[in-house]
Design a protein around this motif. Structure first.
Motif, short mmCIF file in Angstrom:
data_model
loop_
_atom_site.label_atom_id
_atom_site.label_comp_id
_atom_site.label_asym_id
_atom_site.label_seq_id
_atom_site.Cartn_x
_atom_site.Cartn_y
_atom_site.Cartn_z
N UNK A 242 -36.97 0.53 7.04
CA UNK A 242 -35.89 0.82 7.98
C UNK A 242 -34.58 0.20 7.50
N UNK A 243 -33.48 0.92 7.59
CA UNK A 243 -32.20 0.46 7.05
C UNK A 243 -31.78 -0.89 7.62
N UNK A 244 -31.95 -1.08 8.92
CA UNK A 244 -31.51 -2.34 9.54
C UNK A 244 -32.36 -3.50 9.06
N UNK A 245 -33.65 -3.26 8.83
CA UNK A 245 -34.52 -4.31 8.30
C UNK A 245 -34.14 -4.66 6.87
N UNK A 246 -33.78 -3.64 6.09
CA UNK A 246 -33.39 -3.89 4.70
C UNK A 246 -32.10 -4.68 4.62
N UNK A 247 -31.15 -4.40 5.53
CA UNK A 247 -29.91 -5.18 5.54
C UNK A 247 -30.20 -6.65 5.79
N UNK A 248 -31.10 -6.93 6.73
CA UNK A 248 -31.45 -8.32 7.01
C UNK A 248 -32.25 -8.93 5.87
N UNK A 249 -33.09 -8.13 5.21
CA UNK A 249 -33.87 -8.63 4.08
C UNK A 249 -32.96 -9.04 2.94
N UNK A 250 -31.89 -8.28 2.73
CA UNK A 250 -30.91 -8.63 1.69
C UNK A 250 -30.32 -10.00 1.96
N UNK A 251 -30.05 -10.29 3.24
CA UNK A 251 -29.52 -11.62 3.59
C UNK A 251 -30.53 -12.71 3.23
N UNK A 252 -31.81 -12.41 3.43
CA UNK A 252 -32.84 -13.38 3.08
C UNK A 252 -32.87 -13.66 1.59
N UNK A 253 -32.78 -12.59 0.78
CA UNK A 253 -32.76 -12.77 -0.67
C UNK A 253 -31.56 -13.60 -1.09
N UNK A 254 -30.40 -13.28 -0.54
CA UNK A 254 -29.18 -14.01 -0.88
C UNK A 254 -29.27 -15.47 -0.44
N UNK A 255 -29.88 -15.72 0.71
CA UNK A 255 -30.02 -17.10 1.19
C UNK A 255 -30.81 -17.92 0.18
N UNK A 256 -31.95 -17.41 -0.26
CA UNK A 256 -32.77 -18.17 -1.20
C UNK A 256 -32.03 -18.40 -2.51
N UNK A 257 -31.29 -17.43 -2.95
CA UNK A 257 -30.55 -17.61 -4.20
C UNK A 257 -29.48 -18.67 -4.06
#
Length: 362
Positions: A242-257
């Motif tokens: 789902x697009x909205x879930x992917x947007x939030x997942x991107x934030x998770x990836x960026x947070x860890x980085x």
């Protein structure tokens, strides 16, 4: 290096296990090739749990290498060696757990906890010593998913240390063991963060290869505390197409980085629904989103799980899919995903153990 040793090394360089993605030599798994009297000693140590794959790997190595030995015997030592890998800012690994892996999601409702428990059980099934920490302080769900009776409490030692609760062969700890189901945890961020640190550091984890940490959704205090105080070898981000879930997942990836924690990959949950009556496949939440995200952020998709009534029922019933039906198609998907996750971690730089605390007495 002798001619035979060189030929053996070259042959091993052509074996590429699917979950590893690179050949055995490049992955650093070949630790010894030695020509001895009448035999060749070969030592191969995969750095990730793969008990189900070892027999096939042994056959492939033997079939490729034996013809090169000119009549000599092959003495093959093939066994798994799991080592601690680099944590953020080169923090030393915990004495009780070689590798901490965080399982996160940008938003709730994407099946993160179900994924976390099945990945933990899959690593255990592949031969690793595994712990599972339910770090969702406000909404712990792992005790129910693990099928533990209401009122289960961890034993304590010396008044301030918890003995992990065993479930399906893995060591577990959760806030759900410390409060009742009817008791809401109404705490501000610092107190919740303190609870995470206490459960992590005051639980008597025993000689773990992996400690899977089921994080709460989002990018808040708990995640920041983990990054600041706990050595994390890698993270996995769970999403749906789902697009909205992917947007939030991107934030998770960026947070860890941003906090120097390597992202091992993405797990796409509820990717496709297969009708139990006719077999028709339907992408309820969209299609291809995780692959696009993976390409854009140079992060592999470790696995893609279906939208399955059985997965939900098994988790709610206290026996997650990998434990309930290990030969099912869904369980095999979790097993494949867990091996890819651990294999990718094995390719990262090795870390170091913390020295035990030494107390001098007079």
């Amino acid at each position: 290096m002798t001619r035979i040793e060189q030929a053996v090394r070259q042959s091993l360089g052509e074996i590429i296990p699917e979950e590893l993605g690179v050949d055995l030599v490049s992955a650093g798994t070949v630790t010894e090739i030695e020509e001895q009297e009448g035999r060749v000693r070969l030592v191969v140590h995969p750095g990730y749990p793969c008990a189900s794959r070892l027999p096939a790997l042994r056959r492939e190595i033997e079939e490729r290498v034996t013809p090169l030995l000119e009549g000599r015997e092959l003495a093959l030592d093939l066994s798994v060696r799991i080592k601690p890998h680099r944590a953020q800012h080169d923090m030393p690994a915990m004495m009780q757990a070689a590798n901490v892996i965080a399982v996160a999601s940008g938003k709730g409702g994407v099946g993160k906890s179900t994924t976390a428990v099945n990945l933990a059980l899959a690593l255990h099934a592949e031969g690793a010593k595994v712990g599972l920490l339910d770090a969702d302080i406000f909404g712990p769900s792992q005790p129910i998913m693990l099928g533990l009776p209401k009122g289960t409490r961890p034993e304590t030692r010396d008044g301030n240390a918890f003995v992990p609760v065993m479930a399906h062969g893995i060591q577990t700890m959760s806030m759900g063991y410390l409060v009742t189901e009817q008791t809401p945890v109404v705490w501000r961020g610092p107190k919740a963060s303190g609870a995470l640190t206490q459960m992590m550091q005051q639980t008597l984890w025993h000689d773990l290869d992996y400690l899977i940490v089921d994080l709460p959704p989002g990018t808040g205090d708990i995640q920041l505390t983990l990054a600041q105080k706990i050595p994390v070898a890698g993270a996995v981000v769970v999403t749906t197409p789902q697009d909205i879930a992917l947007l939030d997942a991107i934030k998770g990836v960026e947070m860890f980085r941003k906090v120097d924690i390597g992202v091992l990959g993405i797990v796409e949950n509820m990717a496709v629904h297969i009708c139990s009556n006719c077999g028709h496949e339907e992408h309820v939440f969209g299609q291809g989103g995780a692959d696009r995200m993976g390409r854009d952020y140079d992060t592999p998709v470790l696995g893609s799980l279906p939208l399955s009534l059985r997965i939900r029922e098994q988790a709610d019933g206290g026996t997650p899919t990998v434990a309930a039906d290990p030969d099912s198609a869904e369980a095999r998907l979790y097993m494949d995903t867990a091996r890819r996750m651990a294999a990718r971690l094995s390719l990262t730089r090795e870390g170091r153990r913390a020295f035990p605390k030494v107390v001098m007495q007079h």
